[in-house]
Design a protein around this motif. Structure first.
Motif, PDB file in Angstrom:
ATOM      1  N   MET A   1     -82.963 -26.000  51.005  1.00 29.49           N
ATOM      2  CA  MET A   1     -82.602 -24.610  51.237  1.00 29.49           C
ATOM      3  C   MET A   1     -82.018 -24.010  49.948  1.00 29.49           C
ATOM      4  O   MET A   1     -81.366 -24.697  49.172  1.00 29.49           O
ATOM      5  CB  MET A   1     -81.565 -24.498  52.347  1.00 29.49           C
ATOM      6  CG  MET A   1     -82.034 -24.939  53.712  1.00 29.49           C
ATOM      7  SD  MET A   1     -83.347 -23.923  54.355  1.00 29.49           S
ATOM      8  CE  MET A   1     -83.940 -24.950  55.644  1.00 29.49           C
ATOM      9  N   ILE A   2     -82.250 -22.736  49.788  1.00 30.86           N
ATOM     10  CA  ILE A   2     -81.724 -22.007  48.624  1.00 30.86           C
ATOM     11  C   ILE A   2     -80.451 -21.277  49.065  1.00 30.86           C
ATOM     12  O   ILE A   2     -80.504 -20.486  50.018  1.00 30.86           O
ATOM     13  CB  ILE A   2     -82.756 -20.984  48.109  1.00 30.86           C
ATOM     14  CG1 ILE A   2     -84.052 -21.674  47.683  1.00 30.86           C
ATOM     15  CG2 ILE A   2     -82.171 -20.158  46.969  1.00 30.86           C
ATOM     16  CD1 ILE A   2     -85.178 -20.715  47.351  1.00 30.86           C
ATOM     17  N   PRO A   3     -79.335 -21.511  48.382  1.00 30.35           N
ATOM     18  CA  PRO A   3     -78.129 -20.740  48.706  1.00 30.35           C
ATOM     19  C   PRO A   3     -78.394 -19.250  48.474  1.00 30.35           C
ATOM     20  O   PRO A   3     -79.039 -18.871  47.493  1.00 30.35           O
ATOM     21  CB  PRO A   3     -77.081 -21.272  47.719  1.00 30.35           C
ATOM     22  CG  PRO A   3     -77.605 -22.606  47.278  1.00 30.35           C
ATOM     23  CD  PRO A   3     -79.103 -22.500  47.325  1.00 30.35           C
ATOM     24  N   THR A   4     -77.910 -18.410  49.381  1.00 26.11           N
ATOM     25  CA  THR A   4     -78.203 -16.981  49.255  1.00 26.11           C
ATOM     26  C   THR A   4     -77.690 -16.402  47.950  1.00 26.11           C
ATOM     27  O   THR A   4     -78.309 -15.490  47.401  1.00 26.11           O
ATOM     28  CB  THR A   4     -77.642 -16.189  50.446  1.00 26.11           C
ATOM     29  OG1 THR A   4     -76.253 -16.438  50.570  1.00 26.11           O
ATOM     30  CG2 THR A   4     -78.355 -16.573  51.726  1.00 26.11           C
ATOM     31  N   ASP A   5     -76.598 -16.916  47.430  1.00 24.75           N
ATOM     32  CA  ASP A   5     -76.079 -16.406  46.152  1.00 24.75           C
ATOM     33  C   ASP A   5     -76.991 -16.742  44.983  1.00 24.75           C
ATOM     34  O   ASP A   5     -76.826 -16.193  43.901  1.00 24.75           O
ATOM     35  CB  ASP A   5     -74.667 -16.935  45.886  1.00 24.75           C
ATOM     36  CG  ASP A   5     -73.630 -16.274  46.781  1.00 24.75           C
ATOM     37  OD1 ASP A   5     -73.897 -15.160  47.292  1.00 24.75           O
ATOM     38  OD2 ASP A   5     -72.553 -16.866  46.984  1.00 24.75           O
ATOM     39  N   ASP A   6     -77.973 -17.622  45.195  1.00 23.99           N
ATOM     40  CA  ASP A   6     -78.928 -17.981  44.141  1.00 23.99           C
ATOM     41  C   ASP A   6     -80.246 -17.212  44.248  1.00 23.99           C
ATOM     42  O   ASP A   6     -81.152 -17.449  43.446  1.00 23.99           O
ATOM     43  CB  ASP A   6     -79.222 -19.487  44.182  1.00 23.99           C
ATOM     44  CG  ASP A   6     -78.033 -20.327  43.747  1.00 23.99           C
ATOM     45  OD1 ASP A   6     -77.057 -19.777  43.194  1.00 23.99           O
ATOM     46  OD2 ASP A   6     -78.073 -21.557  43.974  1.00 23.99           O
ATOM     47  N   LEU A   7     -80.376 -16.314  45.216  1.00 18.12           N
ATOM     48  CA  LEU A   7     -81.604 -15.524  45.326  1.00 18.12           C
ATOM     49  C   LEU A   7     -81.773 -14.649  44.090  1.00 18.12           C
ATOM     50  O   LEU A   7     -80.801 -14.081  43.580  1.00 18.12           O
ATOM     51  CB  LEU A   7     -81.591 -14.667  46.594  1.00 18.12           C
ATOM     52  CG  LEU A   7     -81.644 -15.450  47.903  1.00 18.12           C
ATOM     53  CD1 LEU A   7     -81.480 -14.524  49.098  1.00 18.12           C
ATOM     54  CD2 LEU A   7     -82.942 -16.248  48.008  1.00 18.12           C
ATOM     55  N   SER A   8     -82.999 -14.542  43.607  1.00 22.10           N
ATOM     56  CA  SER A   8     -83.276 -13.897  42.318  1.00 22.10           C
ATOM     57  C   SER A   8     -83.057 -12.395  42.308  1.00 22.10           C
ATOM     58  O   SER A   8     -82.558 -11.849  41.332  1.00 22.10           O
ATOM     59  CB  SER A   8     -84.720 -14.179  41.888  1.00 22.10           C
ATOM     60  OG  SER A   8     -84.918 -15.561  41.749  1.00 22.10           O
ATOM     61  N   ASP A   9     -83.464 -11.704  43.364  1.00 17.60           N
ATOM     62  CA  ASP A   9     -83.373 -10.242  43.364  1.00 17.60           C
ATOM     63  C   ASP A   9     -82.027  -9.805  43.941  1.00 17.60           C
ATOM     64  O   ASP A   9     -81.693 -10.152  45.072  1.00 17.60           O
ATOM     65  CB  ASP A   9     -84.516  -9.648  44.189  1.00 17.60           C
ATOM     66  CG  ASP A   9     -84.570  -8.149  44.055  1.00 17.60           C
ATOM     67  OD1 ASP A   9     -83.750  -7.460  44.710  1.00 17.60           O
ATOM     68  OD2 ASP A   9     -85.415  -7.656  43.281  1.00 17.60           O
ATOM     69  N   PRO A  10     -81.247  -9.029  43.182  1.00 20.55           N
ATOM     70  CA  PRO A  10     -79.907  -8.633  43.659  1.00 20.55           C
ATOM     71  C   PRO A  10     -79.936  -7.809  44.947  1.00 20.55           C
ATOM     72  O   PRO A  10     -79.039  -7.958  45.787  1.00 20.55           O
ATOM     73  CB  PRO A  10     -79.315  -7.821  42.513  1.00 20.55           C
ATOM     74  CG  PRO A  10     -80.247  -7.940  41.364  1.00 20.55           C
ATOM     75  CD  PRO A  10     -81.515  -8.560  41.837  1.00 20.55           C
ATOM     76  N   ALA A  11     -80.930  -6.948  45.118  1.00 22.10           N
ATOM     77  CA  ALA A  11     -80.996  -6.130  46.330  1.00 22.10           C
ATOM     78  C   ALA A  11     -81.289  -7.000  47.551  1.00 22.10           C
ATOM     79  O   ALA A  11     -80.665  -6.823  48.604  1.00 22.10           O
ATOM     80  CB  ALA A  11     -82.063  -5.048  46.172  1.00 22.10           C
ATOM     81  N   VAL A  12     -82.212  -7.931  47.401  1.00 20.96           N
ATOM     82  CA  VAL A  12     -82.538  -8.857  48.492  1.00 20.96           C
ATOM     83  C   VAL A  12     -81.331  -9.741  48.782  1.00 20.96           C
ATOM     84  O   VAL A  12     -80.975  -9.958  49.947  1.00 20.96           O
ATOM     85  CB  VAL A  12     -83.784  -9.696  48.145  1.00 20.96           C
ATOM     86  CG1 VAL A  12     -84.012 -10.798  49.171  1.00 20.96           C
ATOM     87  CG2 VAL A  12     -85.014  -8.795  48.010  1.00 20.96           C
ATOM     88  N   ARG A  13     -80.690 -10.224  47.749  1.00 23.06           N
ATOM     89  CA  ARG A  13     -79.497 -11.070  47.912  1.00 23.06           C
ATOM     90  C   ARG A  13     -78.428 -10.325  48.714  1.00 23.06           C
ATOM     91  O   ARG A  13     -77.823 -10.873  49.640  1.00 23.06           O
ATOM     92  CB  ARG A  13     -78.971 -11.491  46.543  1.00 23.06           C
ATOM     93  CG  ARG A  13     -77.796 -12.432  46.598  1.00 23.06           C
ATOM     94  CD  ARG A  13     -77.433 -13.001  45.217  1.00 23.06           C
ATOM     95  NE  ARG A  13     -77.221 -11.983  44.222  1.00 23.06           N
ATOM     96  CZ  ARG A  13     -77.943 -11.818  43.102  1.00 23.06           C
ATOM     97  NH1 ARG A  13     -78.964 -12.623  42.845  1.00 23.06           N
ATOM     98  NH2 ARG A  13     -77.664 -10.864  42.243  1.00 23.06           N
TER      99      ARG A  13
END
Length: 107
Positions: A1-13
């Motif tokens: 799983m990818i931690p949400t704080d590591d999502l690439s797009d700031p708006a999606v995060r």
């Protein structure tokens, strides 16, 4: 799983973090005015859908993968109504860094 704080797009995060925190104000703040969405290919009223599928039923996303610079996700989505399911999400982000549309459905 990818931690949400590591999502690439700031708006999606910001939007995913708002969903997972069950934070209606942060969810709305992450959306551009007039934002739209679809679920399994059918356009829905975003406010009604979010109230039912996210906030009143404690929706939560566990991110499995991301593509398209973080604007396409595969996630294990769960809520109190439907339980857990594998879902796909695609986000459109406007020039101001807000989500203007998202499309979701079973993956």
């Amino acid at each position: 799983m990818i931690p949400t704080d590591d999502l690439s797009d700031p708006a999606v995060r910001a939007l995913v973090n708002a969903i997972n925190a069950n934070d209606v104000a942060a969810f709305r703040a992450a959306l551009s005015p007039g934002a739209t969405m679809s679920d399994d290919g059918s356009d829905r009223d975003l406010t009604q859908w979010a109230d039912k599928e996210i906030f009143s039923s404690h929706g939560h996303m566990d991110i499995e993968s991301e593509e398209d610079d973080g604007r396409s996700l595969i996630a294990r989505y769960s809520n109190d109504t439907w339980g857990a399911m594998r879902t796909r999400w695609h986000f459109t982000v406007d020039g101001g860094g807000k989500v203007s549309r998202f499309e979701t459905g079973q993956a």
